[in-house]
Design a protein around this motif. Sequence first.
Motif, PDB file in Angstrom:
ATOM      1  N   GLY A  24      41.626  35.708  31.006  1.00  0.00           N
ATOM      2  CA  GLY A  24      42.870  34.708  30.597  1.00  0.00           C
ATOM      3  C   GLY A  24      44.085  35.534  31.106  1.00  0.00           C
ATOM      4  N   GLY A  25      45.087  34.691  31.245  1.00  0.00           N
ATOM      5  CA  GLY A  25      46.442  35.024  31.733  1.00  0.00           C
ATOM      6  C   GLY A  25      46.439  35.806  33.082  1.00  0.00           C
ATOM      7  N   ASN A  26      46.798  37.090  33.424  1.00  0.00           N
ATOM      8  CA  ASN A  26      46.640  37.663  34.538  1.00  0.00           C
ATOM      9  C   ASN A  26      45.385  38.634  34.682  1.00  0.00           C
ATOM     10  OD1 ASN A  26      49.168  36.780  35.289  1.00  0.00           O
ATOM     11  ND2 ASN A  26      50.301  38.246  34.209  1.00  0.00           N
ATOM     12  N   GLU A  27      44.467  38.527  33.862  1.00  0.00           N
ATOM     13  CA  GLU A  27      43.143  39.369  33.784  1.00  0.00           C
ATOM     14  C   GLU A  27      42.309  38.932  35.120  1.00  0.00           C
ATOM     15  OE1 GLU A  27      42.621  40.046  29.241  1.00  0.00           O
ATOM     16  OE2 GLU A  27      41.900  38.591  30.090  1.00  0.00           O
ATOM     17  N   LYS A  28      41.561  40.052  35.599  1.00  0.00           N
ATOM     18  CA  LYS A  28      40.780  39.625  36.774  1.00  0.00           C
ATOM     19  C   LYS A  28      39.365  39.909  36.262  1.00  0.00           C
ATOM     20  CE  LYS A  28      43.978  40.918  40.300  1.00  0.00           C
ATOM     21  NZ  LYS A  28      44.356  39.680  40.825  1.00  0.00           N
ATOM     22  N   LEU A  29      38.475  39.259  36.738  1.00  0.00           N
ATOM     23  CA  LEU A  29      37.264  39.369  36.390  1.00  0.00           C
ATOM     24  C   LEU A  29      36.507  40.334  37.537  1.00  0.00           C
ATOM     25  CD1 LEU A  29      34.603  38.529  34.629  1.00  0.00           C
ATOM     26  CD2 LEU A  29      34.043  36.793  36.383  1.00  0.00           C
ATOM     27  N   VAL A  30      35.969  41.358  37.091  1.00  0.00           N
ATOM     28  CA  VAL A  30      35.359  42.442  37.977  1.00  0.00           C
ATOM     29  C   VAL A  30      33.764  42.709  37.870  1.00  0.00           C
ATOM     30  CG1 VAL A  30      35.802  44.705  38.762  1.00  0.00           C
ATOM     31  CG2 VAL A  30      37.744  43.588  38.064  1.00  0.00           C
ATOM     32  N   GLN A  31      33.062  42.728  39.043  1.00  0.00           N
ATOM     33  CA  GLN A  31      31.911  43.100  39.003  1.00  0.00           C
ATOM     34  C   GLN A  31      31.833  44.739  39.183  1.00  0.00           C
ATOM     35  OE1 GLN A  31      29.336  40.533  39.057  1.00  0.00           O
ATOM     36  NE2 GLN A  31      27.702  41.737  38.763  1.00  0.00           N
ATOM     37  N   VAL A  32      31.361  45.221  38.161  1.00  0.00           N
ATOM     38  CA  VAL A  32      31.477  46.761  37.712  1.00  0.00           C
ATOM     39  C   VAL A  32      30.438  47.572  38.840  1.00  0.00           C
ATOM     40  CG1 VAL A  32      31.439  48.759  36.369  1.00  0.00           C
ATOM     41  CG2 VAL A  32      32.296  46.650  35.483  1.00  0.00           C
ATOM     42  N   ASN A  33      31.130  48.406  39.514  1.00  0.00           N
ATOM     43  CA  ASN A  33      30.128  49.254  40.426  1.00  0.00           C
ATOM     44  C   ASN A  33      30.179  50.767  39.910  1.00  0.00           C
ATOM     45  OD1 ASN A  33      30.253  47.206  42.269  1.00  0.00           O
ATOM     46  ND2 ASN A  33      30.940  48.331  43.891  1.00  0.00           N
ATOM     47  N   ALA A  34      31.141  51.480  39.375  1.00  0.00           N
ATOM     48  CA  ALA A  34      30.857  52.737  38.821  1.00  0.00           C
ATOM     49  C   ALA A  34      32.122  52.838  37.608  1.00  0.00           C
ATOM     50  CB  ALA A  34      31.411  53.569  39.664  1.00  0.00           C
ATOM     51  N   ALA A  35      31.863  53.522  36.306  1.00  0.00           N
ATOM     52  CA  ALA A  35      32.465  53.717  35.462  1.00  0.00           C
ATOM     53  C   ALA A  35      32.398  55.277  34.932  1.00  0.00           C
ATOM     54  CB  ALA A  35      32.568  52.737  34.342  1.00  0.00           C
ATOM     55  N   VAL A  36      33.342  56.222  35.141  1.00  0.00           N
ATOM     56  CA  VAL A  36      33.199  57.648  34.418  1.00  0.00           C
ATOM     57  C   VAL A  36      33.003  57.764  32.965  1.00  0.00           C
ATOM     58  CG1 VAL A  36      35.649  58.168  34.738  1.00  0.00           C
ATOM     59  CG2 VAL A  36      33.942  59.772  34.927  1.00  0.00           C
ATOM     60  N   LEU A  37      32.069  58.598  32.577  1.00  0.00           N
ATOM     61  CA  LEU A  37      31.588  58.688  31.263  1.00  0.00           C
ATOM     62  C   LEU A  37      32.643  60.009  30.811  1.00  0.00           C
ATOM     63  CD1 LEU A  37      30.414  58.560  28.290  1.00  0.00           C
ATOM     64  CD2 LEU A  37      28.492  59.575  29.338  1.00  0.00           C
ATOM     65  N   GLU A  38      33.723  59.926  30.070  1.00  0.00           N
ATOM     66  CA  GLU A  38      34.733  61.017  29.765  1.00  0.00           C
ATOM     67  C   GLU A  38      34.578  61.209  28.101  1.00  0.00           C
ATOM     68  OE1 GLU A  38      38.083  61.403  32.764  1.00  0.00           O
ATOM     69  OE2 GLU A  38      38.060  59.384  32.147  1.00  0.00           O
ATOM     70  N   ASN A  39      35.019  62.103  27.774  1.00  0.00           N
ATOM     71  CA  ASN A  39      35.374  62.528  26.504  1.00  0.00           C
ATOM     72  C   ASN A  39      36.083  61.462  25.673  1.00  0.00           C
ATOM     73  OD1 ASN A  39      33.689  65.083  26.323  1.00  0.00           O
ATOM     74  ND2 ASN A  39      35.525  66.296  27.150  1.00  0.00           N
ATOM     75  N   PHE A  40      37.099  61.283  26.564  1.00  0.00           N
ATOM     76  CA  PHE A  40      37.888  60.188  26.004  1.00  0.00           C
ATOM     77  C   PHE A  40      37.229  58.890  25.401  1.00  0.00           C
ATOM     78  CE2 PHE A  40      40.281  55.914  26.652  1.00  0.00           C
ATOM     79  CZ  PHE A  40      41.497  56.229  25.719  1.00  0.00           C
ATOM     80  N   ASP A  41      36.167  58.418  26.214  1.00  0.00           N
ATOM     81  CA  ASP A  41      35.346  57.543  25.577  1.00  0.00           C
ATOM     82  C   ASP A  41      34.495  57.588  24.391  1.00  0.00           C
ATOM     83  OD1 ASP A  41      35.657  55.445  28.006  1.00  0.00           O
ATOM     84  OD2 ASP A  41      34.708  57.450  29.139  1.00  0.00           O
ATOM     85  N   LYS A  42      34.000  58.991  24.314  1.00  0.00           N
ATOM     86  CA  LYS A  42      33.198  59.200  23.350  1.00  0.00           C
ATOM     87  C   LYS A  42      34.134  59.475  22.009  1.00  0.00           C
ATOM     88  CE  LYS A  42      29.710  61.971  25.586  1.00  0.00           C
ATOM     89  NZ  LYS A  42      28.971  63.264  25.813  1.00  0.00           N
ATOM     90  N   GLY A  43      35.425  60.124  21.982  1.00  0.00           N
ATOM     91  CA  GLY A  43      36.371  59.838  20.988  1.00  0.00           C
ATOM     92  C   GLY A  43      36.794  58.846  20.591  1.00  0.00           C
ATOM     93  N   THR A  44      37.393  57.847  21.405  1.00  0.00           N
ATOM     94  CA  THR A  44      37.524  56.546  20.937  1.00  0.00           C
ATOM     95  C   THR A  44      36.551  55.892  20.262  1.00  0.00           C
ATOM     96  OG1 THR A  44      37.270  55.570  23.180  1.00  0.00           O
ATOM     97  CG2 THR A  44      39.592  56.295  22.607  1.00  0.00           C
TER      98      THR A  44
END
Length: 320
Positions: A24-44
């Motif tokens: 919605g709005g200005n968002e873009k639909l993205v076909q994900v290729n890669a996402a890094v697993l960081e401590n930030f993801d675990k913490g949140t």
Amino acid sequence: MKAAVINGFGEIPQYADFPDPVTGGNEKLVQVNAAVLENFDKGTSADTHYSSKTLFPKFPAIVGNDGVGITENGDMVAFGAVKPPYGAFAEKAAAGYAFLIPEGIDAADAAAILPSALTSLLPLKYAARLQPGETVFVNGATGVSGRIAVQIAKILGAGKIVVSGRNQASLTLLKTLGADETISLMQDDEKLSENITAAGGDNGYDVVIDFLWGHPAEMLINTFIPKEAGFAKRRIRYIQTGEKAGPHISIPGSAFRTSGLEMMGVGKISNEALMEEINVIWQLIKEKKLYMDIEKVALKNISEAWQRTELAGKRLVIVP
């Protein structure tokens, strides 16, 4: 679509079906290729980060904050600001922002190297304003971001780089990445203090970037306390970046009064400066001037990857 899903804070993500995101709005639909697993993801996702409840206002939800993917018009982009309950560890994402990645850059490299490089480049260049020839101390350099910090400091012209860490093999590797001296944290406090002071030489340290905090930071800061009365003889710009060794420290007032110690974070960065530095990092990646040990892990193995603890300086990149 398939995604890494949690049903509450503190859970281990499970590979499961989840409805496709609706943009919605200005968002873009993205076909994900890669996402890094960081401590930030675990913490949140564990509700131990101050942004946890903003990123996860309700459940079930998909973990992951940013990544690299392909837009509907075929562009490869770095994306972020995903709309809850959607996250980056999925086959598709609704991105609040997305900027083009130049041709010739691998998706996993883009996902893994860019955030770590920005973590060092922005504070060193804009907050500490590192000058050519200055001496830099990287506290906790044996991790992924610490290794990148050494390389960034070298690129920015640091005259001497001293690093600390626990992993001896990684300390040895850092010598090839730009470190001039290495200090093992696996020694008693007295010896550690002596080695930190000796490595700094007569002029000491100009800039510190600290990924550890906790007791190692206390030991380092205590070495800055002057041994004689008088005004500060130098500035020590201390960048607090991570807290792998603990979220709290105790600092005596004497560490500030005449040592020249200045504590700081990343600081205020304009959007123009951010985009300029992102382009710098893309060029460094294309020229293979930034080394990172990357392991690709299939999304279906997210639960297993999430629980890995001994990575020895390796960055995990989740690929659908």
